[in-house]
Design an enzyme around this catalytic site. Structure first.
Site, PDB file in Angstrom:
ATOM      1  N   GLU A 206       5.474   4.845   9.931  1.00 20.39           N
ATOM      2  CA  GLU A 206       6.239   3.601   9.834  1.00 20.39           C
ATOM      3  C   GLU A 206       7.607   3.921   9.272  1.00 20.39           C
ATOM      4  OE1 GLU A 206       4.357   0.706   7.261  1.00 20.39           O
ATOM      5  OE2 GLU A 206       3.031   0.044   8.859  1.00 20.39           O
TER       6      GLU A 206
ATOM      7  N   HIS B 267       2.115   1.770  -5.593  1.00 20.00           N
ATOM      8  CA  HIS B 267       1.600   0.858  -4.558  1.00 20.00           C
ATOM      9  C   HIS B 267       0.407   0.041  -5.019  1.00 20.00           C
ATOM     10  CE1 HIS B 267       4.393   3.010  -2.147  1.00 20.00           C
ATOM     11  NE2 HIS B 267       3.699   4.119  -2.144  1.00 20.00           N
TER      12      HIS B 267
ATOM     13  N   ARG C 158     -11.140 -10.089   2.741  1.00 22.18           N
ATOM     14  CA  ARG C 158     -11.985 -10.410   1.573  1.00 22.18           C
ATOM     15  C   ARG C 158     -11.198 -11.289   0.622  1.00 22.18           C
ATOM     16  NH1 ARG C 158      -8.825  -7.290  -1.809  1.00 22.18           N
ATOM     17  NH2 ARG C 158      -8.135  -5.363  -0.846  1.00 22.18           N
TER      18      ARG C 158
ATOM     19  N   LYS D 270      -5.847   0.083  10.074  1.00 18.38           N
ATOM     20  CA  LYS D 270      -4.473  -0.433  10.083  1.00 18.38           C
ATOM     21  C   LYS D 270      -3.872  -0.343  11.481  1.00 18.38           C
ATOM     22  CE  LYS D 270      -3.551   1.064   5.355  1.00 18.38           C
ATOM     23  NZ  LYS D 270      -3.308   0.052   4.352  1.00 18.38           N
TER      24      LYS D 270
HETATM   25  P1  ADP Z   1      -2.950  -0.235   1.009  1.00 16.85           P
HETATM   26  O1  ADP Z   1      -3.914  -0.713   2.046  1.00 16.85           O
HETATM   27  O2  ADP Z   1      -3.223   1.165   0.583  1.00 16.85           O
HETATM   28  O3  ADP Z   1      -2.781  -1.191  -0.128  1.00 16.85           O
HETATM   29  P2  ADP Z   1      -0.531  -1.246   2.288  1.00 16.85           P
HETATM   30  O4  ADP Z   1      -0.210  -0.988   3.693  1.00 16.85           O
HETATM   31  O5  ADP Z   1      -1.060  -2.607   1.930  1.00 16.85           O
HETATM   32  O6  ADP Z   1      -1.549  -0.131   1.755  1.00 16.85           O
HETATM   33  O7  ADP Z   1       0.743  -0.975   1.402  1.00 16.85           O
HETATM   34  C1  ADP Z   1       0.705  -0.965  -0.011  1.00 16.85           C
HETATM   35  C2  ADP Z   1       2.119  -0.934  -0.582  1.00 16.85           C
HETATM   36  O8  ADP Z   1       2.827   0.225  -0.105  1.00 16.85           O
HETATM   37  C3  ADP Z   1       2.999  -2.096  -0.179  1.00 16.85           C
HETATM   38  O9  ADP Z   1       2.801  -3.213  -0.998  1.00 16.85           O
HETATM   39  C4  ADP Z   1       4.385  -1.493  -0.355  1.00 16.85           C
HETATM   40  O10 ADP Z   1       4.740  -1.456  -1.714  1.00 16.85           O
HETATM   41  C5  ADP Z   1       4.190  -0.068   0.111  1.00 16.85           C
HETATM   42  N1  ADP Z   1       4.511   0.096   1.552  1.00 16.85           N
HETATM   43  C6  ADP Z   1       3.638   0.064   2.582  1.00 16.85           C
HETATM   44  N2  ADP Z   1       4.277   0.257   3.763  1.00 16.85           N
HETATM   45  C7  ADP Z   1       5.582   0.426   3.475  1.00 16.85           C
HETATM   46  C8  ADP Z   1       6.763   0.676   4.259  1.00 16.85           C
HETATM   47  N3  ADP Z   1       6.721   0.808   5.585  1.00 16.85           N
HETATM   48  N4  ADP Z   1       7.943   0.807   3.619  1.00 16.85           N
HETATM   49  C9  ADP Z   1       8.007   0.686   2.261  1.00 16.85           C
HETATM   50  N5  ADP Z   1       6.949   0.466   1.466  1.00 16.85           N
HETATM   51  C10 ADP Z   1       5.745   0.333   2.055  1.00 16.85           C
END
Ligand code: ADP
Length: 507
Positions: free
Chosen positions: A204, A239, A296, A120
């Site tokens: 973040e 999530h 993917r 990431k």
């Molecule tokens: P993963 O790779 O584990 O799926 P992501 O970065 O795609 O992680 O985030 C998954 C979910 O987590 C997002 O869809 C959102 O709901 C929540 N999320 C991620 N980053 C943030 C953020 N900075 N603030 C609020 N929610 C977040």
């Protein structure tokens, strides 16, 4: 780049996605090879393929994750390509490289693109270089508590600590106050190390109640890339996505285009080829921020296929054969609305605990605008070793309103007995006033969902059934509720035997 015809594909996956890929291969006149673990000896994907090879014991690390063994099987059976599906080896850069090194085609991006987007932190660096808006935060792994403190103070609490190698919603921690920062960072690092083998974490800004909206991209190896619009995936629990739809109810054409163009820039920035997804968080003012890129095919890809009228797997295969994209951006249009519900073997009344057992009854919905991607038949057991998702129920209709109504109809037609599923939960979502208005964000379930609500609905139905009395009630048990016995009906309704007998008119 020369055309390289694929005649036989080994699918390094199981369940619905293995069958999904094989279906398209069959339509393209391509032979298929399934691999399976001993738990999947009689699984549908094993039976669907032209050839099938057992590769090991049920745990994934003894079967579906054995890259070298899978490559050896592909070579032995004369396959020329491997499709990894999603999960398992799909985002493993070393596997992509090993497949190519063995002289086979990996149906997915290069190892280099996977590496660049798999971390990431690296992905955010790339996105930043190309002026893609990012969630405020660090662009490097946290090195010290002092550094973390000053960054957290600068962006303001609450903040989110994320594992660079994280995935599937795992490895994230919200910190609300400065006093908790040190402890949470240490815990996140040790968790990341044990779960992903990489302790790097970053910070973040924690965005309150965002929407999760992702853009489907497709790129070829000749420098062409397009976006196939968005998927709204805000209905999540911990999530993890449960309901997805396309298009999003909130985007304007201008924001859609801006997000799409950003996603294409991300794809081009990492020399991407094949199908990929660029994920964004979107706030209530429709500001969007890059989250990550998934290199993917996604679980929820069917909603895009349906509204755009394109087969994403077919295009993946063509791109892997070094063909140019078969469409340009101007050829792509959206038609109607699609919604997907992940039907999982989980009990929504009991904290979504995975449920195991045998599908004593399994009847799928049919009719206009209904697609079910699954890998089960009545009488089959749900293996405990893998993902609890048993099916994806997808509907298509001219409008969002009609799609929600069609989903409710399809859920009512879907008859599953023997295990608990998320079907009733899906119906609750479709009927929820806020969901119907499109007023959703990633906090939807936390804010509105109470397990009792499903119970109330079930009891209500049972009560109506009881009031009908006698024969008509028995009919109801056997057809409408489709329980094979009164006790199963009772379990479904979540009520005790005394109350049940009373309702049934026995007392
Ligand atoms: P993963 O790779 O584990 O799926 P992501 O970065 O795609 O992680 O985030 C998954 C979910 O987590 C997002 O869809 C959102 O709901 C929540 N999320 C991620 N980053 C943030 C953020 N900075 N603030 C609020 N929610 C977040």
């Amino acid at each position: 780049m020369e055309f390289r015809k694929i005649n036989k594909i080994l699918i390094a996956n199981r369940g619905e996605i293995a069958i999904r890929v094989m279906r398209t291969a069959k339509e393209m006149g391509i032979k298929t090879v399934a691999v399976y673990s001993t738990a999947d000896r009689t699984a549908l994907h094993t039976r669907y393929a032209d050839e099938a090879v057992c590769i090991g014991d049920p745990p994934s690390n003894q079967s579906y994750l054995l890259g070298d063994k899978i490559i050896a099987v592909a070579k032995e059976l004369g396959a020329d390509a491997i499709h990894p599906g999603y999960g398992f080896l799909s985002e493993n850069a070393d596997f992509s490289a090993a497949v190519e090194a063995a002289g086979l085609v990996f149906i997915g991006p290069s190892a280099e693109s996977i590496r660049q987007m798999g971390s990431k932190i690296a992905a955010k660096e790339t996105a930043k270089k190309h002026n893609i808006p990012l969630v405020p935060g660090t662009e490097k792994a946290i090195q010290s508590l002092e550094e973390a403190t000053s960054i957290a103070n600068a962006i303001g609490y609450p903040i989110l600590i994320k594992a660079s190698a994280g995935g599937g919603g795992k490895g994230m921690r919200v910190v609300n106050e400065a006093k908790d920062l040190q402890e949470q960072i240490e815990m996140a690092q040790s968790e990341a190390k044990s779960a992903f083998g990489d302790a790097s974490v970053f910070i973040e800004k924690y965005i309150a109640a965002p929407r999760h909206i992702e853009i489907q991209v497709m790129a070829d190896k000749h420098g062409n890339a397009v976006y196939l619009f968005e998927r709204e995936c805000s209905i999540q629990r911990r999530h993890q996505k449960l309901v997805e739809e396309a298009p999003s109810a909130c985007l304007t054409p201008a924001v859609r285009q801006a997000m799409g163009e950003c996603a294409v820039r991300v794809a081009l920035a990492c020399n991407y080829s094949g199908a990929g997804t660029v994920e964004f968080l979107v706030d209530e003012k429709l500001n969007f921020y890059f989250l990550e890129m998934n290199t993917r095919l996604q679980v929820e890809h069917p909603v895009t296929e349906i509204i755009v009228g394109k087969d994403l797997v077919a295009e993946q295969i063509k791109v892997a054969q070094n063909e140019k994209l078969s469409y340009s951006q101007l050829d792509l249009h959206m038609n109607g609305h699609a919604i997907e519900l992940r039907v999982c073997a989980e009990d929504p009344m009991n904290n979504f605990l995975p449920d195991i057992g045998t599908l004593t009854m399994y009847r799928k919905p049919q009719g206009t605008g209904v697609r079910v991607d699954d890998a089960y038949e009545e009488g089959m057991a749900i293996p405990i070793y893998y993902d609890p998702m048993i099916a994806k129920l997808i509907v298509h209709a001219p409008t969002r309103e009609m799609a929600m109504d069609r989903m409710i109809r399809a859920i009512d037609e879907y008859k599953v007995n023997g295990i608990q599923t998320t079907l009733a939960f899906g119906k609750w979502v479709m009927q929820h006033e806020a969901f119907r208005r499109g007023a959703i964000d990633t906090g939807f379930i936390g804010k509105y969902f109470k397990p009792e609500q499903l119970k109330v609905e079930d009891e209500g139905e049972a009560l109506v059934a009881a009031l009908l009395g006698g024969m008509s009630f028995e009919n109801n048990v056997n057809t409408s509720k489709s329980a094979s016995s009164n006790s199963e009906m009772r379990v479904e309704a979540g009520i005790g035997s005394a109350a049940w007998e009373k309702r049934k008119g026995l007392r």
